[in-house]
Write an enzyme that holds these catalytic residues in place. Structure first.
Site, mmCIF file in Angstrom:
data_model
loop_
_atom_site.group_PDB
_atom_site.id
_atom_site.type_symbol
_atom_site.label_atom_id
_atom_site.label_comp_id
_atom_site.label_asym_id
_atom_site.label_seq_id
_atom_site.Cartn_x
_atom_site.Cartn_y
_atom_site.Cartn_z
ATOM 1 N N CYS B 135 0.786 -1.254 0.028
ATOM 2 C CA CYS B 135 -0.238 -0.357 -0.044
ATOM 3 C C CYS B 135 0.915 1.361 -0.302
ATOM 4 C CB CYS B 135 -1.091 0.238 1.011
ATOM 5 S SG CYS B 135 -2.127 0.770 1.122
ATOM 6 N N ILE B 136 0.843 1.598 0.743
ATOM 7 C CA ILE B 136 1.382 3.337 0.805
ATOM 8 C C ILE B 136 2.537 3.199 2.252
ATOM 9 C CG2 ILE B 136 0.501 4.029 3.105
ATOM 10 C CD1 ILE B 136 1.815 6.792 0.722
#
Lengths: 219, 219
Positions: B135-136
């Site tokens: 994800c991030i």
């Protein structure tokens, strides 16, 4: 697309929904092509420090707001959910099911269920829609159906003391290993022990995935 | 049994670890026969109300204590984890990875990493042990490896603005769909977009399960 109500009770095994059980449920529902309708009661509840395992004295959190963490914000107050909006209902476990959805954790077989939770469970049974309960959540279902003198079968695994409390409330308790689940076809009830017995997340997942598959077949 | 460090950053997508990503990671590791070594920084962090999506003004919670909810209490302060205790390291996403493990969420390419997180990432790279970021979380890895002027490849999906910030920190960014992952074989880095792109928990799970499988193969 089938809509399955997922009743959460906070966010964390000791004071809310068991997070692994809740997420495994959501994933299994999504993979079965169902839409999860997450809901929780809008109420304050006691907090447990999950690092120490001890009560965070004097601290409370809102069950609906904390449950929203598991639901990524997409959650509703259970008081606003009507039975015609869902095709089935499922309860992940965690102490929140026995502390917030009812008070089985402190009161045992003398417990009471949250009124809005009891209302939706009764509506689900009356509509002959399937209902699944994971881990300790069958204690909540036992209370509600026992109060209605409705003969029914559930499992909380193999713990004799907990099983006895369910029997006292009116349940026919069926022992069940973590990898399996118990079906009550008359009432369309499914239950599985998950972390009542699981020694690992994989063990919990096996029974929950089978439970969701059985629930979807009953819809 | 392989031991895989799982770095958590709180409990909830908006101020901590993305719960679905963290649980899917733990389940995939267990099913691959690995032991998860959960850890998080011992620090205070801001709180977001996950029902309203708004900041809970003035409220802070401890990242290690909240992460313990996902780990069912079995978690350690990352400052106490040594590289010789683990065979690989994996970072689930969620805003906690960009707010607590580093401050990418507010500072973008001018961000700084938490010193103990940066220490363990550097030790993992130096030991040539595999590292995965979901994800991030690749933004955090970009900061640390970019600071070391180490040429490397990562993905945060397809968001051009976020990708540009990683490029500015020193990453070669590779666009990647949610169902797949990017491998940097030289540095033993694996990354997958998950909820940077996922429209459902099943979509996030597909990329994470592939990422964990690739990580296990690299050990």
């Amino acid at each position: 697309m089938a809509k399955v109500g997922v009743v959460l009770s906070g966010c964390g095994v000791y004071d809310g929904s068991e997070i692994h059980e809740a997420v495994i449920t959501l994933l299994a529902l999504d993979r079965a092509g169902a839409e999860a309708v997450c809901m929780a009661p809008n109420m304050e509840a006691a907090v447990v420090n999950h690092l120490s395992g001890e009560a965070a004295k004097g601290e409370t959190r809102n069950v609906l707001i904390e449950s929203a963490r598991i639901a990524r914000g997409k959650i509703r107050d259970i008081a606003e959910v009507q039975i015609n909006e869902i095709d089935a209902l499922i309860f992940p476990g965690g102490f929140g099911a026995a502390k917030n959805l009812c008070d089985f954790a402190s009161q045992g077989s003398d417990c009471s269920a949250h009124p809005e939770v009891a209302r939706l469970v009764r509506e689900t049974i009356a509509a002959k829609k399937p209902l699944a309960a994971i881990c300790i959540a069958p204690a909540l279902i036992s209370r509600i159906l026992g109060d209605d003198h409705l003969a029914h079968k559930l499992t909380i695994g193999t713990d004799a003391g907990t099983a006895d409390a369910l029997v006292k409330m009116g349940t026919e308790h069926i022992d069940c290993p973590v990898s399996n689940f118990v079906v009550d076809p008359t009432n369309k009830l499914i239950s599985t022990p998950a972390y009542m017995l699981a020694g690992s997340i994989g063990q919990a997942a096996e029974g929950i995935e089978k439970t969701v598959a059985a629930l979807m077949e009953m819809i």
